[in-house]
Design a protein around this motif. Sequence first.
Motif, mmCIF file in Angstrom:
data_model
loop_
_atom_site.group_PDB
_atom_site.id
_atom_site.type_symbol
_atom_site.label_atom_id
_atom_site.label_comp_id
_atom_site.label_asym_id
_atom_site.label_seq_id
_atom_site.Cartn_x
_atom_site.Cartn_y
_atom_site.Cartn_z
ATOM 1 N N ASN A 50 -1.070 -119.566 -42.699
ATOM 2 C CA ASN A 50 -0.849 -121.000 -42.858
ATOM 3 C C ASN A 50 0.635 -121.340 -42.723
ATOM 4 N N ALA A 51 1.495 -120.471 -43.223
ATOM 5 C CA ALA A 51 2.933 -120.722 -43.137
ATOM 6 C C ALA A 51 3.414 -120.706 -41.693
ATOM 7 N N LEU A 52 2.906 -119.782 -40.890
ATOM 8 C CA LEU A 52 3.282 -119.718 -39.482
ATOM 9 C C LEU A 52 2.836 -120.986 -38.752
ATOM 10 N N TRP A 53 1.618 -121.422 -38.983
ATOM 11 C CA TRP A 53 1.090 -122.622 -38.345
ATOM 12 C C TRP A 53 1.906 -123.855 -38.737
ATOM 13 N N ARG A 54 2.241 -123.970 -40.004
ATOM 14 C CA ARG A 54 3.015 -125.129 -40.449
ATOM 15 C C ARG A 54 4.441 -125.096 -39.908
ATOM 16 N N SER A 55 4.981 -123.909 -39.734
ATOM 17 C CA SER A 55 6.327 -123.836 -39.165
ATOM 18 C C SER A 55 6.319 -124.298 -37.712
ATOM 19 N N ALA A 56 5.268 -123.934 -36.972
ATOM 20 C CA ALA A 56 5.156 -124.382 -35.581
ATOM 21 C C ALA A 56 5.028 -125.896 -35.508
ATOM 22 N N LEU A 57 4.219 -126.475 -36.372
ATOM 23 C CA LEU A 57 4.042 -127.925 -36.376
ATOM 24 C C LEU A 57 5.328 -128.645 -36.755
ATOM 25 N N SER A 58 6.038 -128.108 -37.718
ATOM 26 C CA SER A 58 7.293 -128.733 -38.135
ATOM 27 C C SER A 58 8.321 -128.703 -37.020
ATOM 28 N N THR A 99 -5.964 -130.161 -41.508
ATOM 29 C CA THR A 99 -5.165 -130.707 -42.601
ATOM 30 C C THR A 99 -3.680 -130.647 -42.278
ATOM 31 N N ALA A 100 -3.219 -129.501 -41.780
ATOM 32 C CA ALA A 100 -1.799 -129.350 -41.452
ATOM 33 C C ALA A 100 -1.389 -130.287 -40.314
ATOM 34 N N LEU A 101 -2.234 -130.444 -39.321
ATOM 35 C CA LEU A 101 -1.921 -131.346 -38.211
ATOM 36 C C LEU A 101 -1.715 -132.773 -38.703
ATOM 37 N N ARG A 102 -2.571 -133.230 -39.589
ATOM 38 C CA ARG A 102 -2.467 -134.607 -40.066
ATOM 39 C C ARG A 102 -1.259 -134.791 -40.982
ATOM 40 N N GLU A 103 -0.922 -133.759 -41.735
ATOM 41 C CA GLU A 103 0.216 -133.868 -42.653
ATOM 42 C C GLU A 103 1.549 -133.814 -41.914
ATOM 43 N N LEU A 104 1.654 -132.947 -40.906
ATOM 44 C CA LEU A 104 2.945 -132.689 -40.278
ATOM 45 C C LEU A 104 3.150 -133.436 -38.966
ATOM 46 N N LEU A 105 2.074 -133.957 -38.380
ATOM 47 C CA LEU A 105 2.186 -134.815 -37.200
ATOM 48 C C LEU A 105 1.460 -136.127 -37.470
ATOM 49 N N PRO A 106 1.879 -136.861 -38.499
ATOM 50 C CA PRO A 106 1.163 -138.080 -38.885
ATOM 51 C C PRO A 106 1.228 -139.147 -37.800
ATOM 52 N N GLY A 107 0.092 -139.764 -37.548
ATOM 53 C CA GLY A 107 0.056 -140.851 -36.578
ATOM 54 C C GLY A 107 0.006 -140.431 -35.127
ATOM 55 N N VAL A 108 0.062 -139.136 -34.842
ATOM 56 C CA VAL A 108 0.032 -138.641 -33.459
ATOM 57 C C VAL A 108 -1.419 -138.399 -33.052
ATOM 58 N N ARG A 109 -1.778 -138.833 -31.842
ATOM 59 C CA ARG A 109 -3.125 -138.587 -31.345
ATOM 60 C C ARG A 109 -3.312 -137.103 -31.051
#
Length: 463
Positions: A50-58, A99-109
């Motif tokens: 999960n940490a790796l995925w969130r780092s990529a999104l950030s 969940t991570a996509l919606r939290e870290l890329l809010p409002g993006v399609r």
Amino acid sequence: MLWLCTLTEATTSPRVLHFTDLHVHTTMAAEEQVAINDLHHQDAHATTTNALWRSALSAAAQANASFVIWGGDTGPQRCETCFPYEQRHATEAIGVASTALRELLPGVRIFPVIGNTDFAEGAAHVNYADAWAHEASQSALQAWLSNGSRRNLLSRGYYSEKVDDVWRVVVLNTRACHIRNFADFKPAPNAAEQPGLPFFEDQLAWFRQQLADARLHGSRVIVTGHVPPGIWGGCWGEFSDEYEDIVASFADVVALQIFGHQHSGSSRLLRAFADGADRSEQDATASSVASITPSIAPQGGQMPSFRVYTVDPGRAQPVVGFEQYRLDLERPTNADGNVLWQLSYQAPVHLGLASLSPEEWRRVVQHAATNATYRSLLMKLESNGKDWHAGTKSAKDYACGIKHVGEPAYLRCAGKNQEGAVRDYIMKDHTYVLSAIFPFDVIMSSFGHSLPGILEEDLLPPE
């Protein structure tokens, strides 16, 4: 923790962020459990924490992407030595990723794609809704997709969605051509009971209609799926040949083609054939280029990667270029302890090309076919300096694979038959093609005695 990544400034042309092949591990046996904050989980079947995925999104959030293609295979990697694979593992992984996509890329399609590990393999007919049954996934789909697209994703695994007045995304379900999924090559016994079954004739007819509608309305289309076209990438030749013909017929409509599945990056040069032409022809007119983005999962020691593609609808060849970013898990942080995603490959500049047009890309594939040094350098660019696709058997046919989508031309280039191509793709010594679909012992015990050409020493007693 702060995630740092220097990305280029957003342009007036749409920027398409592409993530694929996460293989998120959310449920493992206690002895295999990896700390959720551990970025360095690497082995032959490494998956994404999960940490790796969130780092990529950030990091990717700084790219100012116009929209995101989420390319499939979010479910855990399948392997003979891993934990037993159940649908709930993939469903939970997709929920965590949503969940991570919606939290870290809010409002993006976000436009999700179904991958081959996102549902349980082996069922005669798949219920795609099972992959999205998690509450977080359901909520995310409602935010990202129209009702019609959401229904099609859940029932058929493919859909078409309008982005704005110019752009449309067409998402294909490439389970219909994956060589390990025989069920979708034939209609359901009762089609009325299973109207969404995506056997590939229906899906390709639908695909052609979507492109025709886009042409009628003056729209440009981004085509995406999980398994790339071409038997070299695991997609049966009949589907790939038809796909190649359709895209060539709508060269004025299709602006970008992006896929995943291979874990290392690569490309496909697609051709346009005259009616009745020999499909084994190796020098037919270049019509377009499909791009394959490397994986987020660090399987085989690969560096987690994502890409940002820039397209311009005003150009005759609308793909302006792409940037590939990677996280070096051997040195994942800078001196301040911040996780550092870095630009590793930029096209066309790192290829010495004027553009990414099909004719320019033809120069790349021809040079790769004749110059081993150049081919090696190109493969290292695509895989961030690691062994391309973890040194799999298909790596030896890289020059043919990127040059040909059509099966006849690829087989002629590689000097093998379909049996050999499938064998190398699934990394087995024997296949007789059918064992790409059924376990080898089942073939040898249940089918082997009735099939011509089977080696007597391979046969097993009937079950």
